[in-house]
Write a protein that holds these residues in place. Structure first.
Motif, short mmCIF file in Angstrom:
data_model
loop_
_atom_site.label_atom_id
_atom_site.label_comp_id
_atom_site.label_asym_id
_atom_site.label_seq_id
_atom_site.Cartn_x
_atom_site.Cartn_y
_atom_site.Cartn_z
N SER A 1 -114.28 -57.86 -86.92
CA SER A 1 -113.47 -56.92 -86.13
C SER A 1 -113.67 -55.48 -86.56
N PHE A 2 -113.82 -55.26 -87.86
CA PHE A 2 -113.91 -53.90 -88.38
C PHE A 2 -115.31 -53.54 -88.88
N ASN A 3 -116.29 -54.40 -88.59
CA ASN A 3 -117.68 -54.16 -88.98
C ASN A 3 -117.79 -53.88 -90.48
N ILE B 1 -108.56 -49.82 -94.76
CA ILE B 1 -109.70 -50.10 -93.90
C ILE B 1 -109.79 -49.01 -92.84
N GLU B 2 -110.77 -48.15 -93.00
CA GLU B 2 -110.88 -46.94 -92.18
C GLU B 2 -110.89 -47.23 -90.68
N SER B 3 -111.56 -48.29 -90.27
CA SER B 3 -111.68 -48.58 -88.84
C SER B 3 -110.47 -49.35 -88.27
N TRP B 4 -109.45 -49.59 -89.11
CA TRP B 4 -108.25 -50.30 -88.65
C TRP B 4 -107.30 -49.30 -88.01
N ASP B 5 -107.68 -48.87 -86.81
CA ASP B 5 -106.83 -47.98 -86.02
C ASP B 5 -106.26 -48.81 -84.87
N SER B 6 -105.68 -48.17 -83.87
CA SER B 6 -105.04 -48.92 -82.79
C SER B 6 -106.04 -49.77 -82.00
N ILE B 7 -107.22 -49.24 -81.76
CA ILE B 7 -108.24 -50.00 -81.04
C ILE B 7 -108.77 -51.14 -81.92
N GLY B 8 -108.99 -50.84 -83.18
CA GLY B 8 -109.43 -51.86 -84.13
C GLY B 8 -108.41 -52.99 -84.23
N HIS B 9 -107.13 -52.63 -84.19
CA HIS B 9 -106.06 -53.63 -84.27
C HIS B 9 -106.13 -54.57 -83.05
N LEU B 10 -106.38 -54.00 -81.88
CA LEU B 10 -106.51 -54.83 -80.67
C LEU B 10 -107.69 -55.79 -80.80
N HIS B 11 -108.80 -55.30 -81.31
CA HIS B 11 -109.97 -56.17 -81.52
C HIS B 11 -109.62 -57.30 -82.49
N LEU B 12 -108.92 -56.96 -83.56
CA LEU B 12 -108.53 -57.96 -84.55
C LEU B 12 -107.66 -59.03 -83.91
N ILE B 13 -106.65 -58.62 -83.14
CA ILE B 13 -105.73 -59.56 -82.50
C ILE B 13 -106.50 -60.47 -81.54
N MET B 14 -107.34 -59.89 -80.71
CA MET B 14 -108.12 -60.70 -79.75
C MET B 14 -109.04 -61.68 -80.47
N ASN B 15 -109.66 -61.23 -81.55
CA ASN B 15 -110.57 -62.10 -82.30
C ASN B 15 -109.82 -63.22 -83.01
N ILE B 16 -108.64 -62.93 -83.53
CA ILE B 16 -107.82 -63.97 -84.17
C ILE B 16 -107.42 -65.02 -83.14
N GLU B 17 -106.93 -64.55 -81.99
CA GLU B 17 -106.51 -65.49 -80.95
C GLU B 17 -107.68 -66.37 -80.50
N SER B 18 -108.83 -65.78 -80.35
CA SER B 18 -110.01 -66.51 -79.92
C SER B 18 -110.47 -67.51 -80.99
N GLU B 19 -110.56 -67.07 -82.22
CA GLU B 19 -111.07 -67.91 -83.32
C GLU B 19 -110.15 -69.10 -83.59
N PHE B 20 -108.85 -68.87 -83.56
CA PHE B 20 -107.91 -69.92 -83.95
C PHE B 20 -107.26 -70.63 -82.75
N GLY B 21 -107.55 -70.17 -81.54
CA GLY B 21 -106.98 -70.80 -80.35
C GLY B 21 -105.46 -70.67 -80.30
N ILE B 22 -104.96 -69.50 -80.71
CA ILE B 22 -103.52 -69.27 -80.73
C ILE B 22 -103.19 -68.04 -79.88
N LYS B 23 -101.92 -67.86 -79.58
CA LYS B 23 -101.45 -66.69 -78.85
C LYS B 23 -100.41 -66.01 -79.73
N LEU B 24 -100.66 -64.76 -80.09
CA LEU B 24 -99.73 -64.01 -80.92
C LEU B 24 -98.69 -63.32 -80.04
N ASN B 25 -97.42 -63.41 -80.45
CA ASN B 25 -96.39 -62.68 -79.71
C ASN B 25 -96.31 -61.25 -80.26
N THR B 26 -95.56 -60.42 -79.61
CA THR B 26 -95.47 -59.00 -79.98
C THR B 26 -95.01 -58.83 -81.42
#
Length: 79
Positions: A15-17, A32-57
């Motif tokens: 997610s953060f290269n 983690i320098e690249s952990w900004d708002s866009i990076g956070h969205l990438h992280l969340i999407m990648n977690i949901e995809s990798e683990f087959g889960i849906k994160l709530n707010t």
């Protein structure tokens, strides 16, 4: 839960290269320098995809460190 930890480290690295070996359990958004708002969205999407889960707010907001990320995934993947 070592398997979850290892997978989370891989997802964070992707997610953060980052080099996975440079990530520490104690790392936070500030470390983690690249952990900004866009990076956070990438992280969340990648977690949901990798683990087959849906994160709530609430969980999305909680994730502000590597350790908290692992705890949220463990909570959502445990039977």
């Amino acid at each position: 839960m070592e398997e979850i930890k290892n997978k989370v480290f891989q997802v964070i690295a992707t997610s953060f290269n980052l080099d996975e070996s440079k990530i520490k359990l104690s790392d936070t958004k500030k470390d983690i320098e690249s952990w900004d708002s866009i990076g956070h969205l990438h992280l969340i999407m990648n977690i949901e995809s990798e683990f087959g889960i849906k994160l709530n707010t609430e969980d999305v907001i909680k994730i502000d460190s590597v350790e908290k990320c692992i705890k949220v995934v463990e909570k959502l993947t445990s039977p």
